[in-house]
Enzyme design. Structure first.
Site, PDB file in Angstrom:
ATOM      1  N   HIS A 165       0.523  -0.790   0.466  1.00 33.06           N
ATOM      2  CA  HIS A 165      -0.170   0.193   0.041  1.00 33.06           C
ATOM      3  C   HIS A 165       1.154   1.430  -0.187  1.00 33.06           C
ATOM      4  CE1 HIS A 165      -3.278   2.481   0.561  1.00 33.06           C
ATOM      5  NE2 HIS A 165      -4.131   1.528   0.906  1.00 33.06           N
ATOM      6  N   GLU A 270      -0.361   1.123  -6.001  1.00 34.48           N
ATOM      7  CA  GLU A 270      -0.041  -0.325  -5.027  1.00 34.48           C
ATOM      8  C   GLU A 270      -0.155  -1.164  -5.426  1.00 34.48           C
ATOM      9  OE1 GLU A 270      -3.433   0.467  -2.459  1.00 34.48           O
ATOM     10  OE2 GLU A 270      -3.902   2.643  -2.022  1.00 34.48           O
TER      11      GLU A 270
HETATM   12  O1  TA6 Z   1      -6.111   1.948  -1.450  1.00 30.57           O
HETATM   13  C1  TA6 Z   1      -7.304   2.174  -1.564  1.00 30.57           C
HETATM   14  C2  TA6 Z   1      -7.938   1.627  -0.154  1.00 30.57           C
HETATM   15  O2  TA6 Z   1      -8.476   0.599  -0.031  1.00 30.57           O
HETATM   16  C3  TA6 Z   1      -9.161   2.857  -0.202  1.00 30.57           C
HETATM   17  O3  TA6 Z   1     -10.442   1.756  -0.512  1.00 30.57           O
HETATM   18  C4  TA6 Z   1      -9.583   3.380   1.654  1.00 30.57           C
HETATM   19  O4  TA6 Z   1      -9.499   2.599   2.564  1.00 30.57           O
HETATM   20  C5  TA6 Z   1      -7.005   2.489   1.912  1.00 30.57           C
HETATM   21  O5  TA6 Z   1      -7.133   1.417   1.570  1.00 30.57           O
HETATM   22  C6  TA6 Z   1      -6.567   3.204   2.990  1.00 30.57           C
HETATM   23  O6  TA6 Z   1      -7.504   2.491   4.374  1.00 30.57           O
HETATM   24  P1  TA6 Z   1      -7.458   2.264   4.920  1.00 30.57           P
HETATM   25  O7  TA6 Z   1      -7.546   0.843   5.827  1.00 30.57           O
HETATM   26  O8  TA6 Z   1      -5.536   2.263   5.391  1.00 30.57           O
HETATM   27  O9  TA6 Z   1      -7.487   3.035   6.092  1.00 30.57           O
END
Ligand code: TA6
Length: 296
Positions: A165, A270
């Site tokens: 991520h 990501e």
């Molecule tokens: O990577 C995108 C995502 O899936 C978004 O939908 C948002 O939820 C982000 O991840 C962040 O998620 P988190 O659980 O780190 O707040």
């Protein structure tokens, strides 16, 4: 290793000044500096929680064994947290190795491990499968490579998703173009998870973006800033890439996202295997990851 307890981190620096910092919490890379240590390439929220009580808002959180909210059935049961347990578990530091090349080709590899026995009780209950993860972070002069090795240590097969991520640090989102995803199908999570085909070969971000690009034919996603190449993100054995920017409202709504207008200084590219599930039979191994090149 510096620090103690859950905020322990490993710092590695090349003779030419480039550096990487990795929290044992989640094996989260929180800083990667290139250009002799002058250029920070990863965005980290000023309110990122670094004491192990919450996933880190920034750097490179490791998402395993599920991406997003867990499904209601199957191995990755609904008891798992969003994005799985890897990014909120304490990993072990397995060691460091350096490859002495010419001055420019030095690199330092840091290895981290997470095993069934290292899981919290609730994670173990939510995902009662025997596994082993070895995550390698390799710092070179102009690149950072992060690769995971997933091994099925149990008697039955299991399925998982994996994603890195990555929060890339940029100067100004309005000057960013993202290339390499042209004509690729994506699920648009801002538009009710409907499936679309990427029309423009160059993507600009002018609002909230949350897209899962799937089965991407070529392995590099490029970030161009103000007309100049800034990053190449190269996938290794991973077919999908999520593009995310929370934009104004979502940025404001996240307590650990700070400052509120920092959505202008970050973009998430990501890489992962998040379309469907990777299946591992007993004793089988999966390896996948990325190499991010800083082109500045
Ligand atoms: O990577 C995108 C995502 O899936 C978004 O939908 C948002 O939820 C982000 O991840 C962040 O998620 P988190 O659980 O780190 O707040």
């Amino acid at each position: 290793i510096v620090g103690s307890g859950s905020s322990s981190k490993v710092i590695a620096t090349l003779p030419s000044g480039e550096s990487v910092e990795v929290l044992l919490f989640g094996a989260t890379v929180t800083s990667w500096k290139s250009n002799g240590g002058k250029t920070e390439n990863l965005w980290l929220s000023e309110k990122a929680v670094l004491d192990g009580s919450k996933a880190v808002r920034g750097g490179v959180p490791v998402v395993f064994p599920v991406f997003g909210p867990p499904p209601k059935e199957g191995h990755a049961t609904s008891a798992l947290p969003q994005h799985g347990f890897a990014r909120t578990s304490r990993w072990e530091f397995l060691g460091k190795s350096t490859s002495e090349g010419t001055a420019d080709s030095n690199s330092i590899k840091l290895d981290f491990g997470l095993y069934t026995k290292g899981l919290s009780e609730e994670a173990r209950k939510a995902w009662p499968l025997d596994f082993g993860l070895v995550y390698s972070v390799t710092l070179s002069k102009d690149s950072l490579q992060t690769v995971v090795n997933v091994r099925n240590e149990g008697e039955t097969s299991f399925e998982f998703q994996f994603l890195l991520h990555t929060y890339l640090k940029i100067q100004d989102i309005s000057k960013i173009a993202i290339n390499g995803l042209g004509a690729v199908e994506y699920v648009d999570k801002v538009l009710d998870a409907t499936t679309h085909k990427q029309s423009d070969s160059s993507i600009t971000v002018t609002g909230e973006v949350d897209r899962v690009y799937k089965s991407i034919p070529q392995d590099t996603t490029s970030v161009v800033e103000d007309g100049k190449p800034r990053f190449d993100v190269v996938r290794d054995n991973l077919q999908d890439t999520v593009l995310w920017n929370p934009w104004i409202e979502k940025a404001k709504a996240m307590a650990d996202f700070s400052p509120d207008d920092a959505y202008k200084q970050m973009v998430c590219v990501e890489v992962g295997a998040v379309q469907g599930w990777q299946k591992l039979e007993k004793g089988e191994v999966f390896e996948g990851g990325q190499t991010i090149k800083s082109l500045l």
